[in-house]
Design a protein around this motif. Structure first.
Motif, PDB file in Angstrom:
ATOM      1  N   ARG A   1       0.834  -1.218   0.000  1.00 55.17           N
ATOM      2  CA  ARG A   1       0.000   0.000   0.000  1.00 55.17           C
ATOM      3  C   ARG A   1       0.860   1.257   0.000  1.00 55.17           C
ATOM      4  O   ARG A   1       0.508   2.255  -0.607  1.00 55.17           O
ATOM      5  N   LYS A   2       1.997   1.181   0.685  1.00 60.82           N
ATOM      6  CA  LYS A   2       2.884   2.353   0.703  1.00 60.82           C
ATOM      7  C   LYS A   2       3.456   2.612  -0.689  1.00 60.82           C
ATOM      8  O   LYS A   2       3.514   3.748  -1.145  1.00 60.82           O
ATOM      9  N   GLN A   3       3.866   1.533  -1.351  1.00 58.96           N
ATOM     10  CA  GLN A   3       4.384   1.682  -2.722  1.00 58.96           C
ATOM     11  C   GLN A   3       3.324   2.287  -3.627  1.00 58.96           C
ATOM     12  O   GLN A   3       3.600   3.164  -4.423  1.00 58.96           O
ATOM     13  N   LEU A   4       2.103   1.766  -3.488  1.00 57.48           N
ATOM     14  CA  LEU A   4       1.005   2.268  -4.320  1.00 57.48           C
ATOM     15  C   LEU A   4       0.755   3.742  -4.025  1.00 57.48           C
ATOM     16  O   LEU A   4       0.507   4.536  -4.929  1.00 57.48           O
ATOM     17  N   LYS A   5       0.824   4.103  -2.755  1.00 55.18           N
ATOM     18  CA  LYS A   5       0.587   5.501  -2.371  1.00 55.18           C
ATOM     19  C   LYS A   5       1.634   6.408  -3.011  1.00 55.18           C
ATOM     20  O   LYS A   5       1.327   7.463  -3.554  1.00 55.18           O
ATOM     21  N   GLU A   6       2.895   5.972  -2.970  1.00 56.84           N
ATOM     22  CA  GLU A   6       3.970   6.788  -3.538  1.00 56.84           C
ATOM     23  C   GLU A   6       3.786   6.960  -5.040  1.00 56.84           C
ATOM     24  O   GLU A   6       3.959   8.056  -5.579  1.00 56.84           O
ATOM     25  N   LYS A   7       3.380   5.868  -5.699  1.00 53.93           N
ATOM     26  CA  LYS A   7       3.178   5.944  -7.155  1.00 53.93           C
ATOM     27  C   LYS A   7       1.969   6.804  -7.501  1.00 53.93           C
ATOM     28  O   LYS A   7       1.985   7.562  -8.463  1.00 53.93           O
ATOM     29  N   LEU A   8       0.948   6.673  -6.695  1.00 47.99           N
ATOM     30  CA  LEU A   8      -0.264   7.467  -6.934  1.00 47.99           C
ATOM     31  C   LEU A   8       0.017   8.946  -6.722  1.00 47.99           C
ATOM     32  O   LEU A   8      -0.513   9.798  -7.452  1.00 47.99           O
ATOM     33  N   SER A   9       0.875   9.227  -5.775  1.00 49.66           N
ATOM     34  CA  SER A   9       1.231  10.616  -5.497  1.00 49.66           C
ATOM     35  C   SER A   9       1.934  11.227  -6.714  1.00 49.66           C
ATOM     36  O   SER A   9       1.626  12.345  -7.132  1.00 49.66           O
ATOM     37  N   ILE A  10       2.871  10.445  -7.298  1.00 50.85           N
ATOM     38  CA  ILE A  10       3.588  10.916  -8.494  1.00 50.85           C
ATOM     39  C   ILE A  10       2.607  11.106  -9.650  1.00 50.85           C
ATOM     40  O   ILE A  10       2.654  12.100 -10.367  1.00 50.85           O
TER      41      ILE A  10
END
Lengths: 144, 190
Positions: free
Chosen positions: B170-179
């Motif tokens: 979920r953290k990885q997804l959050k970082e990618k979604l932020s970008i």
């Protein structure tokens, strides 16, 4: 204001960390919104299952059952052939070649005669059942 | 409504006839696990799911209700999918790097980032780029709403590891979604 970690935000969204309330996380609206989007997307994912999948399984299981039955029948037939051969060998050993006319002599060996007759009956029944099963299978397959 | 125990007893008594009910009940679970572990064409996934249910049918006698039926079926599905992945990896070892295979499909190209119509689609694209352990944990937790302990049983790891997988994914997804959001905003401004 305390900055909450990703772990704490995830715990709150998972419902496993009830102490935190979202209004306390005022400086992390963006993080919470991102996580909420992720949770929503994951919960709403659409998994497609082919429409007739369960039917395919039923057909596959039907074939599997039939294959099992066939194997059992083959084994049974094999065992019967072996039994009959043995009975034949024993009969020839005891009666020689004049097997059929010598009923009087056969009466002296009633056990052997009984086993022979019994084996013939079983063989006839199993053969008949095989034919019936085969016919049933074919007709069911045609129906499906 | 028939309980799982009644359903299993009926199948054991009646044979394959009642198995259809079980398949309908759990087909989505099996498809979601298998399709998250392997990236094969739809037909291959269907074949694999079929194998899973045949195994379930053949092993049903040995199921003693020590866990939920769904957990047991999910374990079989996960094991089958992992074995399939391993066998495929052996076949393609010379052409595909292990890391690439383990980490799924790389969807993080600029075209993919921009072509995703919305956040949900973007997230789904990136879920596919995560390692299969992450994808499975996410699917079982969010889509199938399974408990951490059940997921641990299915994946044969401890509960703490499941929590770590979920957190990292979920953290990885959050970082990618932020970008993605930043890029999208800058594109809109231009």
């Amino acid at each position: 204001m305390k900055k909450y970690s990703d772990q704490e935000i995830q715990d709150q969204l998972d419902g496993s960390f009830k102490e935190i309330e979202f209004h306390e996380l005022t400086n992390q609206y963006e993080d919470i919104a991102l996580y909420k989007s992720i949770y929503k997307a994951l919960e709403n994912e659409n998994i497609e299952v082919p429409r007739d999948f369960s039917k395919k399984i039923s057909v596959e299981l039907f074939y599997q059952e039939e294959r099992k039955k066939k194997t059992v029948m083959k084994l049974l037939h094999g065992a019967l052939i072996i039994t009959l051969t043995l009975i034949g060998i024993i009969a020839i050993k005891y009666f020689g070649l004049s097997l059929l006319p010598n009923i009087k002599q056969a009466a002296n060996y009633s056990t052997v005669v009984f086993v022979a007759v019994f084996a013939f009956v079983v063989f006839a029944i199993t053969s008949l059942e095989t034919v019936i099963t085969k016919t049933k299978t074919e007709s069911k397959l045609r129906l499906d | 409504m028939v309980t799982d125990k009644e359903l299993v007893e009926n199948i054991l008594k009646q044979g394959a006839r009642d198995f259809n009910t079980l398949v309908i009940k759990y087909e989505r679970l099996v498809f979601s696990i298998v399709s998250k572990v392997v990236f094969d064409p739809k037909e291959d996934i269907e074949d694999l799911c079929q194998e899973v249910f045949i195994t379930v049918f053949n092993k049903l006698k040995s199921f003693k209700f020590q866990s939920k039926l769904s957990t047991w079926i999910a374990s079989i599905a996960y094991n089958k999918a992992i074995n399939h992945l391993r066998n495929n990896k052996l076949k393609h070892q010379n052409t595909i790097g292990i890391e690439e295979e383990l980490s799924g499909v790389d969807n993080e190209t600029p075209e993919n980032i921009l072509s995703a119509k919305n956040e949900a689609e973007f997230i789904r694209l990136h879920v596919d780029s995560l390692p299969h352990t992450y994808r499975t944990a996410l699917t079982l937790f969010h889509l199938e709403e399974m408990h951490i302990d059940e997921i641990a049983t299915i994946m044969k790891i401890n509960s703490g590891s499941v929590r770590v997988l979920l957190f990292r994914a979920r953290k990885q997804l959050k970082e990618k979604l932020s970008i993605y959001k930043q890029k999208k905003n800058s594109n809109e401004k231009v």
